[in-house]
Design a protein around this motif. Structure first.
Motif, PDB file in Angstrom:
ATOM      1  N   UNK A   1     -78.979   2.065 -74.369  1.00 41.89           N
ATOM      2  CA  UNK A   1     -78.497   1.741 -73.030  1.00 41.89           C
ATOM      3  C   UNK A   1     -77.155   2.403 -72.747  1.00 41.89           C
ATOM      4  N   UNK A   2     -76.470   2.874 -73.753  1.00 45.41           N
ATOM      5  CA  UNK A   2     -75.151   3.450 -73.543  1.00 45.41           C
ATOM      6  C   UNK A   2     -74.079   2.543 -74.107  1.00 45.41           C
ATOM      7  N   UNK A   3     -72.866   2.965 -73.935  1.00 48.01           N
ATOM      8  CA  UNK A   3     -71.728   2.229 -74.454  1.00 48.01           C
ATOM      9  C   UNK A   3     -70.798   1.911 -73.301  1.00 48.01           C
ATOM     10  N   UNK A   4     -70.315   0.684 -73.242  1.00 50.92           N
ATOM     11  CA  UNK A   4     -69.495   0.260 -72.120  1.00 50.92           C
ATOM     12  C   UNK A   4     -68.019   0.198 -72.436  1.00 50.92           C
ATOM     13  N   UNK A   5     -67.216   0.425 -71.417  1.00 48.24           N
ATOM     14  CA  UNK A   5     -65.773   0.234 -71.513  1.00 48.24           C
ATOM     15  C   UNK A   5     -65.318  -0.484 -70.248  1.00 48.24           C
ATOM     16  N   UNK A   6     -64.141  -1.069 -70.328  1.00 49.12           N
ATOM     17  CA  UNK A   6     -63.680  -1.837 -69.174  1.00 49.12           C
ATOM     18  C   UNK A   6     -62.185  -2.064 -69.258  1.00 49.12           C
ATOM     19  N   UNK A   7     -61.654  -2.573 -68.156  1.00 45.72           N
ATOM     20  CA  UNK A   7     -60.316  -3.148 -68.166  1.00 45.72           C
ATOM     21  C   UNK A   7     -60.282  -4.243 -67.121  1.00 45.72           C
ATOM     22  N   UNK A   8     -59.337  -5.123 -67.267  1.00 48.51           N
ATOM     23  CA  UNK A   8     -59.112  -6.154 -66.270  1.00 48.51           C
ATOM     24  C   UNK A   8     -57.617  -6.412 -66.200  1.00 48.51           C
ATOM     25  N   UNK A   9     -57.188  -6.942 -65.080  1.00 47.56           N
ATOM     26  CA  UNK A   9     -55.763  -7.217 -64.880  1.00 47.56           C
ATOM     27  C   UNK A   9     -55.594  -8.664 -64.445  1.00 47.56           C
ATOM     28  N   UNK A  10     -54.542  -9.262 -64.956  1.00 49.79           N
ATOM     29  CA  UNK A  10     -54.223 -10.650 -64.629  1.00 49.79           C
ATOM     30  C   UNK A  10     -52.816 -10.722 -64.041  1.00 49.79           C
ATOM     31  N   UNK A  11     -52.644 -11.597 -63.073  1.00 47.31           N
ATOM     32  CA  UNK A  11     -51.323 -11.938 -62.533  1.00 47.31           C
ATOM     33  C   UNK A  11     -51.231 -13.450 -62.497  1.00 47.31           C
ATOM     34  N   UNK A  12     -50.216 -13.972 -63.144  1.00 45.55           N
ATOM     35  CA  UNK A  12     -50.013 -15.422 -63.209  1.00 45.55           C
ATOM     36  C   UNK A  12     -51.256 -16.153 -63.704  1.00 45.55           C
ATOM     37  N   UNK A  13     -51.936 -15.553 -64.681  1.00 40.29           N
ATOM     38  CA  UNK A  13     -53.100 -16.186 -65.290  1.00 40.29           C
ATOM     39  C   UNK A  13     -54.389 -16.066 -64.505  1.00 40.29           C
ATOM     40  N   UNK A  14     -54.367 -15.346 -63.400  1.00 41.00           N
ATOM     41  CA  UNK A  14     -55.551 -15.187 -62.558  1.00 41.00           C
ATOM     42  C   UNK A  14     -56.004 -13.735 -62.607  1.00 41.00           C
ATOM     43  N   UNK A  15     -57.298 -13.536 -62.869  1.00 43.42           N
ATOM     44  CA  UNK A  15     -57.822 -12.168 -62.893  1.00 43.42           C
ATOM     45  C   UNK A  15     -57.827 -11.620 -61.479  1.00 43.42           C
ATOM     46  N   UNK A  16     -57.165 -10.479 -61.290  1.00 39.16           N
ATOM     47  CA  UNK A  16     -57.052  -9.883 -59.967  1.00 39.16           C
ATOM     48  C   UNK A  16     -57.773  -8.541 -59.848  1.00 39.16           C
ATOM     49  N   UNK A  17     -58.221  -8.007 -60.990  1.00 41.97           N
ATOM     50  CA  UNK A  17     -58.837  -6.690 -60.957  1.00 41.97           C
ATOM     51  C   UNK A  17     -59.733  -6.516 -62.178  1.00 41.97           C
ATOM     52  N   UNK A  18     -60.854  -5.844 -61.988  1.00 50.08           N
ATOM     53  CA  UNK A  18     -61.704  -5.489 -63.125  1.00 50.08           C
ATOM     54  C   UNK A  18     -62.398  -4.177 -62.832  1.00 50.08           C
ATOM     55  N   UNK A  19     -62.728  -3.465 -63.907  1.00 55.74           N
ATOM     56  CA  UNK A  19     -63.429  -2.186 -63.820  1.00 55.74           C
ATOM     57  C   UNK A  19     -64.339  -2.053 -65.030  1.00 55.74           C
ATOM     58  N   UNK A  20     -65.530  -1.475 -64.809  1.00 53.69           N
ATOM     59  CA  UNK A  20     -66.492  -1.259 -65.890  1.00 53.69           C
ATOM     60  C   UNK A  20     -67.001   0.177 -65.825  1.00 53.69           C
ATOM     61  N   UNK A  21     -67.083   0.824 -66.982  1.00 53.65           N
ATOM     62  CA  UNK A  21     -67.621   2.174 -67.060  1.00 53.65           C
ATOM     63  C   UNK A  21     -68.620   2.273 -68.194  1.00 53.65           C
TER      64      UNK A  21
END
Length: 125
Positions: free
Chosen positions: A1-21
C-alpha cells in the motif's frame, strides 16, 4: 500500500493542523521520515514565529546535523533551516506516550490509504 508520513501541529493542547503524505513501497523508512520532516519545515517556514518541530526519527535529526551528507533531501532540509532560523528541529522518544507523536503515528498509518501521493527518488538499494 505504500509508506505514510505525516505531521500535526498543536496550539495550547489543541490540534490545529495535520498533513498526510504517501510514498511507494520501494521507499525506505528514512526517506519517508525525511519527507514528513521536510513538509513540516516548509509549512512552518510560512510563519515568522519560533516553531519547534519534534521528530521521533533520531536518524533524521542526526542527518540534518551532518554538513557533509550526500542525501539531497537532507540538504534540502538544511537549506530550509538555514533560511528560517526561527524553526528548531528536536528529537523526541518514539512510543513514549507523547500526544503529538502518537497522533503523528496514527496519521502516518492513515496516509497509506488517504495521503497525498508524494514524489521522491527511488532508493539506491
Amino acid at each position: 500500500m505504500g509508506t505514510g508520513c505525516s505531521y500535526c501541529a498543536f496550539e495550547n493542547g489543541i490540534k490545529v493542523l495535520e498533513w498526510k503524505g504517501k510514498l511507494e513501497k520501494s521507499h525506505t523508512v528514512f526517506q519517508v521520515e525525511l519527507m514528513g520532516l521536510k513538509e513540516a519545515i516548509m509549512r512552518a517556514s510560512q510563519g515568522s514565529e519560533i516553531t519547534k518541530i519534534w521528530t521521533a526519527s533520531l536518524l533524521s535529526a542526526m542527518a540534518v546535523l551532518d554538513s557533509h551528507t550526500p542525501h539531497q533531501p537532507v540538504r534540502d532540509i538544511q537549506s530550509f533551516l538555514t533560511q528560517n532560523q526561527n524553526i528548531l528541529v528536536r528529537w523526541i522518544k518514539a512510543h513514549a506516550g507523547y500526544r503529538g507523536n502518537e497522533e503523528a503515528d496514527t496519521l502516518a498509518k492513515k496516509a497509506t490509504t488517504e495521503g497525498v501521493v508524494m514524489k521522491a527518488l527511488n532508493p539506491r538499494c
